[in-house]
Design a protein around this motif. Structure first.
Motif, PDB file in Angstrom:
ATOM      1  N   GLN A   1       0.862  -1.181   0.000  1.00  0.00           N
ATOM      2  CA  GLN A   1       0.000   0.000   0.000  1.00  0.00           C
ATOM      3  C   GLN A   1       0.901   1.235   0.000  1.00  0.00           C
ATOM      4  N   ILE A   2       0.933   1.957  -1.124  1.00  0.00           N
ATOM      5  CA  ILE A   2       1.762   3.147  -1.264  1.00  0.00           C
ATOM      6  C   ILE A   2       0.853   4.366  -1.388  1.00  0.00           C
ATOM      7  N   LEU A   3       1.145   5.391  -0.593  1.00  0.00           N
ATOM      8  CA  LEU A   3       0.359   6.625  -0.630  1.00  0.00           C
ATOM      9  C   LEU A   3       1.181   7.737  -1.277  1.00  0.00           C
ATOM     10  N   PHE A   4       0.518   8.491  -2.151  1.00  0.00           N
ATOM     11  CA  PHE A   4       1.149   9.645  -2.776  1.00  0.00           C
ATOM     12  C   PHE A   4       0.287  10.872  -2.535  1.00  0.00           C
TER      13      PHE A   4
ATOM     14  N   LEU B   1      -1.442   1.887  -5.457  1.00  0.00           N
ATOM     15  CA  LEU B   1      -1.001   3.265  -5.320  1.00  0.00           C
ATOM     16  C   LEU B   1      -2.217   4.158  -5.156  1.00  0.00           C
ATOM     17  N   THR B   2      -2.249   4.901  -4.049  1.00  0.00           N
ATOM     18  CA  THR B   2      -3.356   5.821  -3.790  1.00  0.00           C
ATOM     19  C   THR B   2      -2.859   7.250  -3.893  1.00  0.00           C
ATOM     20  N   LEU B   3      -3.444   8.009  -4.817  1.00  0.00           N
ATOM     21  CA  LEU B   3      -3.150   9.429  -4.945  1.00  0.00           C
ATOM     22  C   LEU B   3      -4.123  10.190  -4.050  1.00  0.00           C
ATOM     23  N   LEU B   4      -3.562  10.999  -3.142  1.00  0.00           N
ATOM     24  CA  LEU B   4      -4.363  11.704  -2.146  1.00  0.00           C
ATOM     25  C   LEU B   4      -4.288  13.211  -2.365  1.00  0.00           C
ATOM     26  N   HIS B   5      -5.430  13.867  -2.243  1.00  0.00           N
ATOM     27  CA  HIS B   5      -5.462  15.329  -2.334  1.00  0.00           C
ATOM     28  C   HIS B   5      -6.371  15.843  -1.224  1.00  0.00           C
ATOM     29  N   PHE B   6      -5.835  16.791  -0.441  1.00  0.00           N
ATOM     30  CA  PHE B   6      -6.590  17.323   0.693  1.00  0.00           C
ATOM     31  C   PHE B   6      -6.942  18.785   0.442  1.00  0.00           C
TER      32      PHE B   6
ATOM     33  N   LEU C   1      -1.771  11.229   7.825  1.00  0.00           N
ATOM     34  CA  LEU C   1      -1.524  10.291   8.919  1.00  0.00           C
ATOM     35  C   LEU C   1      -2.744   9.415   9.184  1.00  0.00           C
ATOM     36  N   GLY C   2      -3.937  10.019   9.155  1.00  0.00           N
ATOM     37  CA  GLY C   2      -5.153   9.248   9.371  1.00  0.00           C
ATOM     38  C   GLY C   2      -5.370   8.223   8.281  1.00  0.00           C
ATOM     39  N   PHE C   3      -5.134   8.610   7.038  1.00  0.00           N
ATOM     40  CA  PHE C   3      -5.328   7.677   5.925  1.00  0.00           C
ATOM     41  C   PHE C   3      -4.286   6.562   5.961  1.00  0.00           C
ATOM     42  N   ALA C   4      -3.052   6.897   6.347  1.00  0.00           N
ATOM     43  CA  ALA C   4      -2.010   5.875   6.460  1.00  0.00           C
ATOM     44  C   ALA C   4      -2.379   4.823   7.500  1.00  0.00           C
ATOM     45  N   GLU C   5      -2.946   5.257   8.613  1.00  0.00           N
ATOM     46  CA  GLU C   5      -3.408   4.306   9.631  1.00  0.00           C
ATOM     47  C   GLU C   5      -4.583   3.496   9.109  1.00  0.00           C
ATOM     48  N   GLU C   6      -5.496   4.162   8.461  1.00  0.00           N
ATOM     49  CA  GLU C   6      -6.706   3.512   7.948  1.00  0.00           C
ATOM     50  C   GLU C   6      -6.372   2.416   6.944  1.00  0.00           C
ATOM     51  N   ARG C   7      -5.420   2.686   6.057  1.00  0.00           N
ATOM     52  CA  ARG C   7      -5.053   1.729   5.009  1.00  0.00           C
ATOM     53  C   ARG C   7      -3.887   0.834   5.401  1.00  0.00           C
ATOM     54  N   ASP C   8      -3.338   1.018   6.580  1.00  0.00           N
ATOM     55  CA  ASP C   8      -2.160   0.258   6.994  1.00  0.00           C
ATOM     56  C   ASP C   8      -1.062   0.406   5.939  1.00  0.00           C
ATOM     57  N   ALA C   9      -0.755   1.646   5.599  1.00  0.00           N
ATOM     58  CA  ALA C   9       0.171   1.954   4.512  1.00  0.00           C
ATOM     59  C   ALA C   9       1.575   1.435   4.811  1.00  0.00           C
ATOM     60  N   ASP C  10       2.273   1.052   3.749  1.00  0.00           N
ATOM     61  CA  ASP C  10       3.650   0.579   3.860  1.00  0.00           C
ATOM     62  C   ASP C  10       4.664   1.650   3.496  1.00  0.00           C
ATOM     63  N   LEU C  11       4.227   2.658   2.734  1.00  0.00           N
ATOM     64  CA  LEU C  11       5.157   3.683   2.273  1.00  0.00           C
ATOM     65  C   LEU C  11       4.375   4.933   1.883  1.00  0.00           C
TER      66      LEU C  11
ATOM     67  N   ALA D   1       4.508   9.216  11.113  1.00  0.00           N
ATOM     68  CA  ALA D   1       4.020   8.196  10.172  1.00  0.00           C
ATOM     69  C   ALA D   1       4.268   6.787  10.685  1.00  0.00           C
ATOM     70  N   PRO D   2       3.328   5.881  10.451  1.00  0.00           N
ATOM     71  CA  PRO D   2       3.514   4.484  10.864  1.00  0.00           C
ATOM     72  C   PRO D   2       4.318   3.680   9.857  1.00  0.00           C
ATOM     73  N   CYS D   3       4.853   4.351   8.830  1.00  0.00           N
ATOM     74  CA  CYS D   3       5.627   3.682   7.784  1.00  0.00           C
ATOM     75  C   CYS D   3       6.716   4.643   7.309  1.00  0.00           C
ATOM     76  N   PRO D   4       7.688   4.170   6.552  1.00  0.00           N
ATOM     77  CA  PRO D   4       8.719   5.072   6.025  1.00  0.00           C
ATOM     78  C   PRO D   4       8.117   6.119   5.091  1.00  0.00           C
ATOM     79  N   VAL D   5       8.820   7.251   4.981  1.00  0.00           N
ATOM     80  CA  VAL D   5       8.386   8.348   4.108  1.00  0.00           C
ATOM     81  C   VAL D   5       9.516   8.690   3.147  1.00  0.00           C
ATOM     82  N   LEU D   6       9.215   8.626   1.863  1.00  0.00           N
ATOM     83  CA  LEU D   6      10.183   8.995   0.838  1.00  0.00           C
ATOM     84  C   LEU D   6       9.904  10.427   0.394  1.00  0.00           C
ATOM     85  N   THR D   7      10.864  11.325   0.625  1.00  0.00           N
ATOM     86  CA  THR D   7      10.711  12.716   0.220  1.00  0.00           C
ATOM     87  C   THR D   7      11.620  12.992  -0.978  1.00  0.00           C
ATOM     88  N   VAL D   8      11.037  13.662  -1.971  1.00  0.00           N
ATOM     89  CA  VAL D   8      11.750  14.006  -3.193  1.00  0.00           C
ATOM     90  C   VAL D   8      11.689  15.522  -3.345  1.00  0.00           C
TER      91      VAL D   8
END
Length: 294
Positions: free
Chosen positions: A164-167, A193-198, A246-256, A285-292
């Motif tokens: 589960q990857i969040l973008f 891959l989930t594309l998120l927009h807030f 953060l809420g969505f990462a917990e909800e989906r049990d995100a890996d990245l 974050a409950p998972c690693p975060v890749l910043t570019v």
């Protein structure tokens, strides 16, 4: 908005793993190892010895074989590698003396580092990183992408192969610099891959049209050919970014989580909003975060 004209596959040949031999560094090793196997990359494990003290009466520098601090660092490095193996991964240990960021910057240039994997200490230590320690210079100024394994990610015990990857994106140019990494990692790992927009502070009466417009913009970001192997999802929520991610990462049990961040002007560490958001997400974050960097 047209689909992005950017590669959906990335190349990672050299990975840098700075270590101070702490538990935080050990927690980052499996992630560096897993990515090295996926991309056929070499891992450089680097430790920086503090610069020598400035003395009122200069002394000749001790040769390495007679320097107890240097010898202890070599023993610690050997112990770290032997107790944190990187199976089937080409790797090299680097031991240098100097200021932390100066040495790390030099290694990145000399060895053409494509990705830096950074383990952070506990919650208190990470706050220090965010607020201006030497480690923050690595996180903010590294010219290559940085995978930060935060305090919660390092103790999660989750598999290192992301499913589960969040973008999260604000659809800005700097944000979209990270999309090729999200797409490539999703392809390599057959991940969702989930594309998120807030969009915060939108009256409920207007949320329907706003959500519909934003979702179309998200869908346009993914090239058609990527949809053949990637499993994209598009989510629009009316929350502030930090709480939302953060809420969505917990909800989906995100890996990245993969995020683009705006480049800091000059060499200063002033807190532009995207960096503030990224730093808060990394710290919780409950998972690693890749910043570019954009």
């Amino acid at each position: 908005m047209p689909a992005i004209q950017a590669p959906t596959r990335i190349s990672i040949s050299n990975i840098l793993l700075p270590t101070d031999f702490s538990q935080a560094s050990r927690a980052a090793v499996p992630y560096a190892s897993a990515l090295a196997r996926v991309y056929g990359a070499k891992v450089f494990i680097a430790h920086v010895v503090d610069p020598e003290a400035h003395l009122s009466v200069p002394l000749d520098r001790l040769p390495h074989e007679a320097d107890p601090v240097w010898q202890e660092a070599w023993r610690d490095a050997a112990h770290f590698v032997s107790n944190n193996p990187l199976p089937n991964v080409t790797h090299q240990e680097i031991l240098e003396r100097g200021e932390l960021w100066d040495v790390i910057s030099s290694i990145i240039t000399e060895h053409e580092i494509d990705l830096l994997v950074l383990g952070t200490r506990g919650r208190q230590g990470l706050r220090k990183l965010v607020l201006g320690s030497e480690a923050e210079k690595i996180y903010r100024q590294a010219p290559c992408p940085v995978l930060t394994v935060g305090p919660r990610a390092g103790i999660s015990g989750r598999p290192h192969k992301p499913r589960q990857i969040l973008f999260p994106t604000d659809i800005s140019e700097s944000s979209l610099r990270a999309l090729p990494y999200a797409l490539s990692l999703a392809e390599e790992n057959d991940a969702i891959l989930t594309l998120l927009h807030f969009v915060p502070l939108v009256p409920w009466q207007e949320q329907g049209p706003v959500a519909e417009s934003a979702q179309k913009r998200l869908e346009a970001l993914v090239p058609e050919e990527a949809k053949l192997w990637c499993k994209p999802e598009y989510v629009v929520r009316f929350e502030f970014p930090v709480e939302g991610v953060l809420g969505f990462a917990e909800e989906r049990d995100a890996d990245l989580i993969v995020m683009g961040v705006r480049q800091t002007a000059g060499t200063t560490l002033t807190s532009h909003l995207p960096w503030t958001i990224a730093s808060e997400i990394v710290s919780e974050a409950p998972c690693p975060v890749l910043t570019v960097r954009g």
